[in-house]
Enzyme design. Sequence first.
Site, short mmCIF file in Angstrom:
data_model
loop_
_atom_site.label_atom_id
_atom_site.label_comp_id
_atom_site.label_asym_id
_atom_site.label_seq_id
_atom_site.Cartn_x
_atom_site.Cartn_y
_atom_site.Cartn_z
N SER A 26 -10.84 1.66 6.16
CA SER A 26 -10.00 1.60 4.95
C SER A 26 -9.67 0.19 4.50
CB SER A 26 -8.70 2.39 5.18
OG SER A 26 -8.97 3.77 5.24
N LYS A 35 0.84 -1.20 0.00
CA LYS A 35 0.00 0.00 0.00
C LYS A 35 0.87 1.25 0.00
CE LYS A 35 -3.93 2.16 2.36
NZ LYS A 35 -4.95 2.04 3.43
N SER A 77 -9.33 3.45 2.13
CA SER A 77 -8.18 3.91 1.38
C SER A 77 -7.35 2.77 0.78
CB SER A 77 -7.26 4.76 2.29
OG SER A 77 -6.76 4.00 3.37
#
Length: 474
Positions: A180, A81, A156
């Site tokens: 997220s 990520k 996210s």
Amino acid sequence: MKEAGVELAGMGAAELARRIALRDIAPSEVMAAHLTRIEAANPAITAIVSLRDPDTLMAEAQALDDVAPRGVLHGLPIAVKDLVAVQGLRTTWGSPLFADFVPGADDLVAARMRAAGAIFIGKTNTPEWGHGSHSFNPVFGATRNPYDLTRSAGGSSGGAAAALAARMVPLADGSDMMGSLRNPAAFCNIYGFRPTWGLVPGDAMGDSFMATLATEGPMARNIEDLALLLAVLAGENPEVPFGRPTAPYGDLLQTDLRGKRIGWLGDWGGAYPCESGILDMCRAGLQVLADQGAQIEDIPPPFPAEQLWQAWTTLRAFLNAGAKGGLRDTPASWDKLKPETQWEIEQGLGLTAAEVHAASVIRSRWYARAAKLFRRFDALVMPAAQVWPFPVEWRWPQQINGQMMDTYHRWMEVVVPVSLIGLPALALPCGFGPDRLPMGMQLIGRTGSDAEILAMGQCYHLATDWPGRRPPPL
């Protein structure tokens, strides 16, 4: 390939690891299969960013072909990520301020995956600074949903979820402050696990005593893979406080749901409006658990939702202002921040000590109330999102069922009860709605019940395997 007919890019991480260890397949074959899939799918989705040179990746994989596995992720292609620093790999946080930044060291999450044998192929896309549950930023653009390219993949960890759903990676790390992990898992028909806060420690930088809202966690297409990555990520970091004991999660997935008591919180008595069909899909997911012997009970809202929201927005803004407030004094940097990040910082800088303390008191009272609930229930269930995957051009949903959202993140309020007090929560896919869009629900446990929640999720997965329904051809 040594084994004809095996679609390596569609296999789970644990299965790939087993076959690599047995020399049935080689890391170079696994890498080639995933790079082929990335070449075909990623241009339309933008899930993986900062992709490394394919020839270099193939050379690294080939170097591992005849080497004994040095960890459970040996030779597996992993995209990290883009909120996690990776040594030597462009890391942007989705921000133009760091568009060309290359870290000199790994964050802890990356270091642990690297030590377990992963080959880092690139990063997964995220909103700028992780703010907002829709993965778009001015550096790479928006991540699209593999099940409908006109829709959001959530955020996210939207890039991670989309990459998993599209079979570009076998496993992914994510992070979760305000859903997220859970929101993109629901939007992309995969699993996302937010562990008990502290089980996956953070890095020893900045504040590590008060910043207790966000955590890293695993994302995957099956529960066994979640357990595999959780075992890699979890474990004490002696440089930060509040560590928690770990467990052999992959060995603890056998359970029986008969007699388990599960409380259905629904939309929190109407406090969390949900678009049509979402609650019905979650009830269908609950029925899967009931069919296996679990006892489902509707329960009323256990705490005032508005107090939870007040505490959440206060503490979140307080932490954002503490971490990024200095950017306000540098106009050139401030002007490059997204409006939502500027709003968070300004809200936080305007807080008083009394307001922060009051928010912490609310948080404490909710934790105590939740502990009493878990004396009666083995798990609680809520939707993982309040809206269906929405048009990718939107910044965020402005209303739900005619009710206007007064902030950029109010439409994800359903995740706040978990995040505020650090409970473990597993996002379970519930199938597809009338428009063939995915949705999911949260299976929530008491503090420290990570193994039990994963085991319950395994029962659900074996009965459903929703992630086995692949996105339409791209």
